[in-house]
Design a protein around this motif. Structure first.
Motif, PDB file in Angstrom:
ATOM      1  N   UNK A  26     113.602  -9.176 -37.789  1.00  0.00           N
ATOM      2  CA  UNK A  26     113.119  -8.131 -36.890  1.00  0.00           C
ATOM      3  C   UNK A  26     112.986  -6.804 -37.619  1.00  0.00           C
ATOM      4  N   UNK A  27     113.946  -6.519 -38.475  1.00  0.00           N
ATOM      5  CA  UNK A  27     113.912  -5.259 -39.221  1.00  0.00           C
ATOM      6  C   UNK A  27     112.698  -5.212 -40.148  1.00  0.00           C
ATOM      7  N   UNK A  28     112.424  -6.328 -40.829  1.00  0.00           N
ATOM      8  CA  UNK A  28     111.285  -6.369 -41.752  1.00  0.00           C
ATOM      9  C   UNK A  28     109.972  -6.174 -41.008  1.00  0.00           C
ATOM     10  N   UNK A  29     109.839  -6.810 -39.848  1.00  0.00           N
ATOM     11  CA  UNK A  29     108.611  -6.664 -39.055  1.00  0.00           C
ATOM     12  C   UNK A  29     108.438  -5.224 -38.588  1.00  0.00           C
ATOM     13  N   UNK A  30     109.537  -4.587 -38.162  1.00  0.00           N
ATOM     14  CA  UNK A  30     109.456  -3.225 -37.629  1.00  0.00           C
ATOM     15  C   UNK A  30     109.221  -2.195 -38.731  1.00  0.00           C
ATOM     16  N   UNK A  31     109.975  -2.300 -39.830  1.00  0.00           N
ATOM     17  CA  UNK A  31     109.901  -1.294 -40.892  1.00  0.00           C
ATOM     18  C   UNK A  31     108.557  -1.346 -41.606  1.00  0.00           C
ATOM     19  N   UNK A  32     108.098  -2.537 -41.933  1.00  0.00           N
ATOM     20  CA  UNK A  32     106.854  -2.679 -42.698  1.00  0.00           C
ATOM     21  C   UNK A  32     105.623  -2.830 -41.805  1.00  0.00           C
ATOM     22  N   UNK A  33     105.841  -2.779 -40.506  1.00  0.00           N
ATOM     23  CA  UNK A  33     104.731  -2.856 -39.545  1.00  0.00           C
ATOM     24  C   UNK A  33     103.809  -4.051 -39.846  1.00  0.00           C
ATOM     25  N   UNK A  34     104.423  -5.214 -39.959  1.00  0.00           N
ATOM     26  CA  UNK A  34     103.671  -6.429 -40.281  1.00  0.00           C
ATOM     27  C   UNK A  34     102.916  -6.894 -39.047  1.00  0.00           C
ATOM     28  N   UNK A  35     101.675  -7.223 -39.239  1.00  0.00           N
ATOM     29  CA  UNK A  35     100.849  -7.651 -38.113  1.00  0.00           C
ATOM     30  C   UNK A  35     101.303  -9.020 -37.610  1.00  0.00           C
ATOM     31  N   UNK A  36     101.111  -9.201 -36.298  1.00  0.00           N
ATOM     32  CA  UNK A  36     101.654 -10.395 -35.634  1.00  0.00           C
ATOM     33  C   UNK A  36     101.054 -11.682 -36.160  1.00  0.00           C
ATOM     34  N   UNK A  37      99.786 -11.651 -36.557  1.00  0.00           N
ATOM     35  CA  UNK A  37      99.175 -12.898 -37.032  1.00  0.00           C
ATOM     36  C   UNK A  37      99.688 -13.298 -38.409  1.00  0.00           C
ATOM     37  N   UNK A  38     100.343 -12.349 -39.107  1.00  0.00           N
ATOM     38  CA  UNK A  38     100.967 -12.674 -40.388  1.00  0.00           C
ATOM     39  C   UNK A  38     102.428 -13.092 -40.212  1.00  0.00           C
ATOM     40  N   UNK A  39     103.188 -12.301 -39.488  1.00  0.00           N
ATOM     41  CA  UNK A  39     104.594 -12.609 -39.232  1.00  0.00           C
ATOM     42  C   UNK A  39     104.981 -12.022 -37.886  1.00  0.00           C
ATOM     43  N   UNK A  40     105.086 -12.852 -36.853  1.00  0.00           N
ATOM     44  CA  UNK A  40     105.460 -12.345 -35.538  1.00  0.00           C
ATOM     45  C   UNK A  40     106.936 -11.970 -35.492  1.00  0.00           C
ATOM     46  N   UNK A  41     107.282 -11.121 -34.568  1.00  0.00           N
ATOM     47  CA  UNK A  41     108.681 -10.743 -34.391  1.00  0.00           C
ATOM     48  C   UNK A  41     109.442 -11.871 -33.691  1.00  0.00           C
ATOM     49  N   UNK A  42     110.777 -11.881 -33.820  1.00  0.00           N
ATOM     50  CA  UNK A  42     111.552 -12.900 -33.089  1.00  0.00           C
ATOM     51  C   UNK A  42     111.298 -12.879 -31.593  1.00  0.00           C
TER      52      UNK A  42
END
Length: 256
Positions: A26-42
């Motif tokens: 969750x931290x990686x998705x939030x901090x790096x603002x990764x798009x959902x189609x690449x890596x969705x949040x938990x």
């Protein structure tokens, strides 16, 4: 209370690692603002797991039947072949090279052949899973039946016990920890084999969900299918571990 503390001490580290992994995710998705189609949040994965858009129970049931069938086939055939190898040195010399040859075959390449011979359905996926998972059971069964305290075998001979009785009463109980340890490996291998079969060609199952959702860039649903697959694998592994504690508690005590 004592048993509760023991259970907490036993399972808490594993739960802690899992929770830590989810938090880092969750931290990686939030901090790096990764798009959902690449890596969705938990949270997005959890939402996809309970979504009504995909009939999860239907797909999970198909995959569960394939996994269980693959596990049973691999376990039964592996134990029988291991017993044959341990029973007769001649059979061991004849079977072992062939079994090694079969085990070295690329299973992904064999999967289309099974589908061509047997058609679409649950059976070919079961056979692929069994083919992936049976070899550790063969080897561990043979080792467990042969690696035994010679004094126990001599004791059976002193009492004029026939070979089959020594095999049944001494060698097979000695092999329990080896067989059950291999079955734990097979429990995970059966999952891999069933999903490989669904990847190659299927119209139902969690592997089919992964293929279809990836093509539509629905990454949260693909991750949700992976979580469902992992849960099925953990359930089967837990059942084998429980059986191991029931049949060979002395081995579990040593491992713990």
């Amino acid at each position: 209370m004592h048993r509760l503390r023991q259970a907490l001490a036993h399972y808490l580290p594993a739960v802690g690692i899992f929770v830590g992994f989810v938090l880092l995710w969750q931290l990686a998705v939030s901090v790096f603002d990764i798009r959902e189609y690449l890596l969705p949040s938990p949270g997005a994965v959890l939402q996809a797991m309970v979504s009504q858009e995909i009939p999860w129970l239907q797909h999970a049931w198909i995959t569960a039947v394939e996994i269980l069938g693959a596990f049973v086939l691999a376990g039964a055939s592996g134990v029988l072949l291991g017993m044959a190898i341990a029973w007769s040195p001649g059979l061991s010399r004849a079977l072992t090279p062939f079994l090694v040859f079969v085990n070295t075959l690329p299973k992904v390449a064999i999967a289309p052949l099974f589908l061509m011979w047997l058609g679409y359905g649950i059976l070919p996926n079961m056979l692929i899973g069994a083919l992936i998972g049976f070899f550790p059971v063969v080897i561990n069964t043979a080792v467990g039946l042969t690696q035994i305290d010679q004094d126990l075998v001599d004791l059976g001979r002193v009492f004029s016990a026939p070979k089959w009785k020594v095999f049944l009463k001494i060698r097979i109980p000695n092999a329990y920890p080896y067989i059950l340890s291999a079955l734990k490996v097979t429990a995970t291998s059966a999952v891999v084999g069933a999903i490989v079969g669904e990847f190659v060609a299927s119209q139902k199952g969690l592997g089919y969900v992964i293929i279809t959702t990836q093509s539509s860039m629905n990454t949260p649903a693909a991750f949700a299918a992976l979580v469902w697959i992992s849960l099925l694998g953990l359930l089967l592994y837990g059942l084998v571990a429980g059986l191991s504690r029931l049949l060979a508690p002395w081995a579990e005590d040593r491992a713990g």
